[in-house]
Design an enzyme around this catalytic site. Structure first.
Site, PDB file in Angstrom:
ATOM      1  N   ALA A 143       0.804  -1.225   0.000  1.00  0.00           N
ATOM      2  CA  ALA A 143       0.000   0.000   0.000  1.00  0.00           C
ATOM      3  C   ALA A 143       0.839   1.279   0.000  1.00  0.00           C
ATOM      4  O   ALA A 143       0.425   2.293  -0.565  1.00  0.00           O
ATOM      5  CB  ALA A 143      -0.930  -0.005   1.204  1.00  0.00           C
ATOM      6  N   THR A 164       0.102   5.462  -1.613  1.00  0.00           N
ATOM      7  CA  THR A 164      -0.496   6.510  -0.769  1.00  0.00           C
ATOM      8  C   THR A 164      -0.287   7.891  -1.380  1.00  0.00           C
ATOM      9  O   THR A 164      -1.147   8.757  -1.249  1.00  0.00           O
ATOM     10  CB  THR A 164       0.044   6.467   0.678  1.00  0.00           C
ATOM     11  N   ARG A 195      -5.224  -0.719   5.997  1.00  0.00           N
ATOM     12  CA  ARG A 195      -4.829  -1.378   7.243  1.00  0.00           C
ATOM     13  C   ARG A 195      -4.226  -0.427   8.272  1.00  0.00           C
ATOM     14  O   ARG A 195      -4.020  -0.807   9.411  1.00  0.00           O
ATOM     15  CB  ARG A 195      -3.772  -2.449   6.966  1.00  0.00           C
ATOM     16  N   GLN A 244       0.771  -6.529  -3.688  1.00  0.00           N
ATOM     17  CA  GLN A 244      -0.359  -6.771  -2.789  1.00  0.00           C
ATOM     18  C   GLN A 244      -1.477  -5.779  -3.092  1.00  0.00           C
ATOM     19  O   GLN A 244      -2.550  -5.860  -2.509  1.00  0.00           O
ATOM     20  CB  GLN A 244       0.073  -6.572  -1.330  1.00  0.00           C
ATOM     21  N   HIS A 288      -3.461 -10.120  -4.246  1.00  0.00           N
ATOM     22  CA  HIS A 288      -4.756  -9.844  -3.619  1.00  0.00           C
ATOM     23  C   HIS A 288      -5.814  -9.410  -4.630  1.00  0.00           C
ATOM     24  O   HIS A 288      -6.824  -8.824  -4.266  1.00  0.00           O
ATOM     25  CB  HIS A 288      -4.598  -8.798  -2.506  1.00  0.00           C
ATOM     26  N   CYS A 324     -18.397 -18.931 -12.042  1.00  0.00           N
ATOM     27  CA  CYS A 324     -17.817 -19.321 -13.332  1.00  0.00           C
ATOM     28  C   CYS A 324     -16.615 -18.479 -13.722  1.00  0.00           C
ATOM     29  O   CYS A 324     -15.937 -18.775 -14.705  1.00  0.00           O
ATOM     30  CB  CYS A 324     -18.876 -19.261 -14.424  1.00  0.00           C
ATOM     31  N   CYS A 370     -24.452 -17.917 -14.655  1.00  0.00           N
ATOM     32  CA  CYS A 370     -24.529 -19.093 -13.776  1.00  0.00           C
ATOM     33  C   CYS A 370     -25.287 -18.841 -12.477  1.00  0.00           C
ATOM     34  O   CYS A 370     -25.501 -19.771 -11.701  1.00  0.00           O
ATOM     35  CB  CYS A 370     -23.124 -19.626 -13.481  1.00  0.00           C
ATOM     36  N   SER A 426       5.491  -2.090   1.951  1.00  0.00           N
ATOM     37  CA  SER A 426       4.723  -3.126   2.628  1.00  0.00           C
ATOM     38  C   SER A 426       5.282  -3.315   4.030  1.00  0.00           C
ATOM     39  O   SER A 426       6.493  -3.326   4.218  1.00  0.00           O
ATOM     40  CB  SER A 426       4.819  -4.456   1.859  1.00  0.00           C
ATOM     41  N   ASP A 446      10.323   8.164   2.549  1.00  0.00           N
ATOM     42  CA  ASP A 446       9.244   8.283   1.581  1.00  0.00           C
ATOM     43  C   ASP A 446       9.594   7.552   0.267  1.00  0.00           C
ATOM     44  O   ASP A 446      10.680   7.719  -0.282  1.00  0.00           O
ATOM     45  CB  ASP A 446       9.019   9.776   1.299  1.00  0.00           C
TER      46      ASP A 446
HETATM   47 ZN   LIG Z   1     -20.999 -16.983 -13.326  1.00  0.00          ZN
END
Ligand SMILES: [Zn+2]
Length: 238
Positions: free
Chosen positions: A14, A18, A26, A91, A111, A122, A147, A185, A227
C-alpha cells in the site's frame, strides 16, 4: 545495487500508492479500522453483505478513478522498460502498475484487482459500470447472468483462497531474481510476506523501502525508512 542487478523483482504494498491518494486500509485510522472488512464466507452467504460490500466499493470509486501512478510506480516502470524487471509482485488492488506501463501479464496480483468484477462461480468478468447499473436498477448486488452465482470485485477477500497461479509465479520470481525490492509493505500479511524471505534465502540481495520499520528489516541488505516517491524518484526515466 540496481545497476549491478541482472534480474530485479519488486514486491509492492500500500505504501507505494499513498502518494496517489489511495489510503492504506490497514493503517491506524484507515478504512478497515472503522469499517470491518467483509469476510468472503459472509459475502457468499448474505445478500445484505454483498449489497454493503458493493456500496462501500462504489463509495471509494472517485478515489480509485482519480488515482494516477506515482513516482514509485513510474520508477519501476522505467526499470521494467529497460529490461531489468521481468515482472512485479504486488499486494495492491489498484491497477496502478498496469497504468504506469507494465503489461497486465507481468503484474502478479496476490490480492486481486478492484477495478473490475468477477463471478465467484464461473469466473466471468464484468465491468464495474455493469454492476452499478444493476444495483441502481434493482437496489441489489447482482448475480452472474450466466450461472447465477454472486459477482464480486476481482479482489481476494479475507477468508478467500489465495490465487494459486499468482502464488506460483511469485514463488518462481522470488527464487530467480538477484535483487528483491520490498516496497511500501509492512511485510506482516502472510503468505505474501514470505516472498522477501524466500528471495533472500535463494541468494538475492534484499532491499526494504518503507516509511515504517517492517517485520523483516533485520534480514535485509539495505533498509530505507523514507518516503517511497522521494527514494525511487531519481529512477524515473532511467
Ligand atoms: Zn458466473
Amino acid at each position: 545495487m540496481i545497476a549491478e542487478a541482472r534480474v530485479i523483482v519488486p514486491f509492492t504494498g500500500a505504501g507505494i500508492s499513498t502518494e496517489c491518494g489511495i489510503p492504506d486500509f490497514r493503517s491506524p485510522g484507515g478504512l478497515w479500522t472503522r469499517n470491518r472488512p467483509i469476510p468472503y464466507d459472509e459475502f457468499v452467504a448474505s445478500q445484505d453483505a454483498r449489497d454493503e460490500a458493493w456500496r462501500r466499493r462504489f463509495a471509494m470509486e472517485p478515489t480509485f478513478a482519480a488515482a494516477r501512478p506515482g513516482r514509485g510506480h513510474r520508477a519501476l516502470a522505467s526499470l521494467y522498460k529497460a529490461g531489468k524487471i521481468p515482472a512485479i509482485i504486488t499486494q495492491n488492488i489498484d491497477n496502478l502498475h498496469q497504468h504506469s506501463g507494465f503489461a497486465a501479464e507481468h503484474v502478479i496480483e496476490l490480492h486481486g484487482n478492484t477495478t473490475y468484477a468477477r463471478c465467484i462461480g464461473c469466473g466471468e468478468q464484468y465491468g464495474l459500470a455493469w454492476v452499478k447499473e444493476r444495483m441502481d436498477a434493482t437496489s441489489y448486488a447482482p448475480d452472474c447472468p450466466a450461472c447465477g452465482e454472486p459477482v464480486k470485485t476481482a479482489t481476494i477477500s479475507f477468508g478467500q483462497a489465495m490465487p494459486e497461479d499468482a502464488m506460483q509465479r511469485a514463488d518462481e520470481l522470488a527464487r530467480s531474481c538477484d535483487l528483491f525490492l520490498a516496497i511500501g509493505s509492512s511485510l506482516v500479511v502472510w503468505p505474501a510476506a514470505g516472498f522477501p524471505m524466500l528471495a533472500k534465502e535463494c541468494g538475492a540481495r534484499l532491499v526494504i523501502i518503507n516509511n515504517e520499520p517492517t517485520g523483516q528489516d533485520e534480514l535485509a541488505d539495505l533498509v530505507i525508512h523514507h518516503d517511497i516517491g522521494e527514494t525511487l524518484g531519481p529512477f524515473v526515466g532511467n
